[in-house]
Design a protein around this motif. Structure first.
Motif, PDB file in Angstrom:
ATOM      1  N   CYS A 106      -3.590   6.336  -0.189  1.00  0.00           N
ATOM      2  CA  CYS A 106      -4.758   5.701   0.349  1.00  0.00           C
ATOM      3  C   CYS A 106      -5.703   6.354   1.170  1.00  0.00           C
ATOM      4  CB  CYS A 106      -4.084   4.736   1.493  1.00  0.00           C
ATOM      5  SG  CYS A 106      -5.291   3.791   2.365  1.00  0.00           S
ATOM      6  N   ASN A 107      -6.978   6.448   0.801  1.00  0.00           N
ATOM      7  CA  ASN A 107      -7.966   7.179   1.464  1.00  0.00           C
ATOM      8  C   ASN A 107      -8.696   6.490   2.552  1.00  0.00           C
ATOM      9  OD1 ASN A 107      -9.962   5.403   0.401  1.00  0.00           O
ATOM     10  ND2 ASN A 107     -10.649   6.915  -1.214  1.00  0.00           N
ATOM     11  N   GLY A 108      -8.256   5.217   2.917  1.00  0.00           N
ATOM     12  CA  GLY A 108      -8.519   4.503   4.124  1.00  0.00           C
ATOM     13  C   GLY A 108     -10.254   3.852   3.910  1.00  0.00           C
ATOM     14  N   CYS A 109     -10.426   3.669   2.540  1.00  0.00           N
ATOM     15  CA  CYS A 109     -11.914   3.202   2.292  1.00  0.00           C
ATOM     16  C   CYS A 109     -12.139   1.816   2.777  1.00  0.00           C
ATOM     17  CB  CYS A 109     -12.235   3.163   0.948  1.00  0.00           C
ATOM     18  SG  CYS A 109     -11.249   2.056  -0.118  1.00  0.00           S
ATOM     19  N   SER A 110     -11.085   1.082   3.013  1.00  0.00           N
ATOM     20  CA  SER A 110     -11.117  -0.309   3.626  1.00  0.00           C
ATOM     21  C   SER A 110     -11.528  -1.490   2.575  1.00  0.00           C
ATOM     22  CB  SER A 110     -11.975  -0.399   4.795  1.00  0.00           C
ATOM     23  OG  SER A 110     -13.157  -0.559   4.599  1.00  0.00           O
ATOM     24  N   LYS A 111     -11.600  -1.036   1.411  1.00  0.00           N
ATOM     25  CA  LYS A 111     -12.067  -2.058   0.238  1.00  0.00           C
ATOM     26  C   LYS A 111     -11.265  -3.333   0.202  1.00  0.00           C
ATOM     27  CE  LYS A 111     -14.522  -2.143  -3.962  1.00  0.00           C
ATOM     28  NZ  LYS A 111     -15.968  -2.009  -3.828  1.00  0.00           N
ATOM     29  N   CYS A 112      -9.884  -2.974   0.207  1.00  0.00           N
ATOM     30  CA  CYS A 112      -8.906  -3.980  -0.133  1.00  0.00           C
ATOM     31  C   CYS A 112      -8.792  -4.872   1.310  1.00  0.00           C
ATOM     32  CB  CYS A 112      -7.270  -3.239   0.175  1.00  0.00           C
ATOM     33  SG  CYS A 112      -7.189  -2.269   1.448  1.00  0.00           S
TER      34      CYS A 112
ATOM     35  N   ALA B 183      -4.005   2.630  -5.166  1.00  0.00           N
ATOM     36  CA  ALA B 183      -2.897   2.976  -4.171  1.00  0.00           C
ATOM     37  C   ALA B 183      -2.077   1.824  -3.865  1.00  0.00           C
ATOM     38  CB  ALA B 183      -3.582   3.368  -2.737  1.00  0.00           C
ATOM     39  N   ILE B 184      -2.296   0.609  -4.585  1.00  0.00           N
ATOM     40  CA  ILE B 184      -1.726  -0.402  -3.840  1.00  0.00           C
ATOM     41  C   ILE B 184      -0.731  -0.948  -5.188  1.00  0.00           C
ATOM     42  CG2 ILE B 184      -1.938  -2.927  -3.448  1.00  0.00           C
ATOM     43  CD1 ILE B 184      -4.393  -2.351  -2.040  1.00  0.00           C
TER      44      ILE B 184
ATOM     45  N   TYR C  38      -4.125   1.431   5.755  1.00  0.00           N
ATOM     46  CA  TYR C  38      -4.010   0.000   5.642  1.00  0.00           C
ATOM     47  C   TYR C  38      -2.550  -0.455   5.406  1.00  0.00           C
ATOM     48  CZ  TYR C  38      -9.061  -0.452   6.636  1.00  0.00           C
ATOM     49  OH  TYR C  38     -10.171  -0.029   7.496  1.00  0.00           O
TER      50      TYR C  38
ATOM     51  N   CYS D 284      -8.548  -1.374  -5.734  1.00  0.00           N
ATOM     52  CA  CYS D 284      -8.434   0.044  -5.007  1.00  0.00           C
ATOM     53  C   CYS D 284      -8.865   0.952  -5.801  1.00  0.00           C
ATOM     54  CB  CYS D 284      -6.983  -0.003  -4.630  1.00  0.00           C
ATOM     55  SG  CYS D 284      -6.728   1.279  -3.870  1.00  0.00           S
ATOM     56  N   PRO D 285      -9.957   1.898  -5.291  1.00  0.00           N
ATOM     57  CA  PRO D 285     -10.431   2.784  -6.107  1.00  0.00           C
ATOM     58  C   PRO D 285      -9.355   3.728  -6.349  1.00  0.00           C
ATOM     59  CG  PRO D 285     -11.187   2.998  -3.997  1.00  0.00           C
ATOM     60  CD  PRO D 285     -10.420   1.644  -3.976  1.00  0.00           C
ATOM     61  N   GLU D 286      -8.213   4.070  -5.474  1.00  0.00           N
ATOM     62  CA  GLU D 286      -7.409   5.042  -5.703  1.00  0.00           C
ATOM     63  C   GLU D 286      -6.162   4.715  -6.650  1.00  0.00           C
ATOM     64  OE1 GLU D 286      -7.866   8.116  -4.474  1.00  0.00           O
ATOM     65  OE2 GLU D 286     -10.038   7.636  -4.115  1.00  0.00           O
TER      66      GLU D 286
ATOM     67  N   VAL E 157       0.781  -1.147  -0.038  1.00  0.00           N
ATOM     68  CA  VAL E 157      -0.055   0.000  -0.061  1.00  0.00           C
ATOM     69  C   VAL E 157       0.888   1.407  -0.032  1.00  0.00           C
ATOM     70  CG1 VAL E 157      -1.705   1.216   1.293  1.00  0.00           C
ATOM     71  CG2 VAL E 157      -1.868  -1.272   1.256  1.00  0.00           C
TER      72      VAL E 157
HETATM   73  S1  SF4 Z   1      -8.673  -0.065  -1.354  1.00  0.00           S
HETATM   74 FE1  SF4 Z   1      -6.912   1.501  -1.566  1.00  0.00          FE
HETATM   75  S2  SF4 Z   1      -7.756   3.259  -0.688  1.00  0.00           S
HETATM   76 FE2  SF4 Z   1      -9.002   1.670  -0.041  1.00  0.00          FE
HETATM   77  S3  SF4 Z   1      -8.044   1.362   2.141  1.00  0.00           S
HETATM   78 FE3  SF4 Z   1      -7.289  -0.052   0.786  1.00  0.00          FE
HETATM   79  S4  SF4 Z   1      -5.466   0.925  -0.310  1.00  0.00           S
HETATM   80 FE4  SF4 Z   1      -6.442   2.457   0.761  1.00  0.00          FE
END
Ligand code: SF4
Ligand code: SF4
Length: 317
Positions: A93-99, A139-140, A118, A135-137, A88
């Motif tokens: 990362c916006n902290g959306c917790s999808k991952c 960010a991974i 995360y 990941c919508p951003e 990550v």
């Molecule tokens: S899915 Fe992407 S943006 Fe959302 S918490 Fe995980 S790393 Fe962060």
């Protein structure tokens, strides 16, 4: 089982001369066992001492220990990547917790702090790529994982190709394939005609990666019920890949009746027994001294090993 050709004494001598002189095609002998603890590595180390100009490979990458006896001096090394891993990039990362919700391997771990961010636990990550994909951003990062290191070394018996797999790393089959390829390139470059491989135990992926395309397998077993059972499984594998195989019964005198039974089983199956090796404290002494029985003992088990090695050479074709 592919038919073995046992050559006569003159042919065996010529082959030995070819191997010593680095002439002729590269031949690969792989020593495997259906189970661990049969004494496979001690046998390979003694073969290395008796072979004229071998190139050695330790393909038992999950529990490599040939180096303990051969004291290799590393000349070249590099990282090995056999898969992918996620990471990550916290700043995106916006902290959306999808991952966190999607990872089936519990490899995404919430970090302390507000808002929650995360991170990936590299020991848990299986490299499936789901988190990076969803990941919508974006960010991974999904990158090559470094699973271990390979080494090209010199030993008192010749060059050695070996590796160290990282803790909890998988992909040992891929690493084995990489080592064998590297070994063949080195053998061709250095004019070595005999590649001697310490293979992994069992019948899993690393064993399969060790034996395909080899010239000869030596199946090391011991006279126990599990030794007999696991020998049958690895012999089946040899059959499947059409690689000729010899059986070697180690610690044979500990249970002569069982050794006879294994020899009879092999005979009925069309497998030749390369020989029997007695149980002897010379093996432990050699290990403690980082030596081999072939170097340090006279007669007894050293003679047994010599007989088996001569049988191996005379069977290579
Ligand atoms: S899915 Fe992407 S943006 Fe959302 S918490 Fe995980 S790393 Fe962060
Ligand atoms: S790559 Fe797969 S296993 Fe690794 S963290 Fe992402 S979802 Fe989990």
């Amino acid at each position: 089982m592919k038919r073995l050709t046992v050559v006569n004494a003159d042919q065996a001598r010529r082959m030995q001369e070819e191997l010593s002189a680095g002439r002729g095609p590269v031949r690969e002998v792989v020593v495997v066992s259906g189970k661990g603890g049969t004494g496979k590595t001690s046998i390979v180390a003694s073969f290395a001492a008796m072979a004229e100009t071998p190139l050695l490979v330790d393909c038992d990458v999950d529990a490599a220990d040939l180096h303990l006896v051969l004291n290799p001096v590393v000349q070249e090394s590099g990282g090995f990547s056999g898969g992918k891993t996620a990471r990550v990039r916290e700043e995106h990362c916006n902290g959306c917790s999808k991952c966190y919700e999607l990872c089936r391997f519990e490899a995404i771990v919430p970090q302390d702090g507000t808002p929650v961010r995360y991170a990936v636990d590299p020991l848990m990550c299986e490299g499936c790529g789901v988190c990076a994909y969803f990941c919508p951003e974006k960010a991974i990062a999904f990158e090559d994982a470094v699973n271990g290191r390979w080494y090209s070394s010199v030993t008192r018996f010749g060059p050695m190709i070996h590796a160290q797999l990282g803790i909890a790393e998988e992909n040992s089959g891929k690493l084995v394939s990489f080592l064998r390829k590297k070994a063949r390139e080195t053998a061709e470059k250095e004019g070595r005609c005999l590649i001697l491989v310490d293979g992994p135990p069992g019948i899993g992926c690393p064993v399969i990666a060790s034996i395909g395309g080899a010239d000869l397998l030596v199946l090391v077993t011991e006279p126990t019920v599990s030794g007999e059972h696991d020998l049958a499984r690895v012999a089946e594998l040899a059959d499947h890949f059409g690689v000729p195989a010899l059986v070697c019964i180690n610690k044979a005198d500990l249970n002569v009746e069982m050794s006879d039974r294994i020899a009879e089983w092999a005979r009925k199956r069309g497998l030749q027994v390369a020989g029997r090796i007695r149980y002897d404290k010379a093996f432990t002494r050699a290990q403690v001294n980082r030596s081999t029985v072939a170097e340090s003992a006279v007669g007894g088990p050293a003679d047994d090993l010599k007989n088996v090695w001569e049988r191996v050479l005379s069977t290579l074709n």
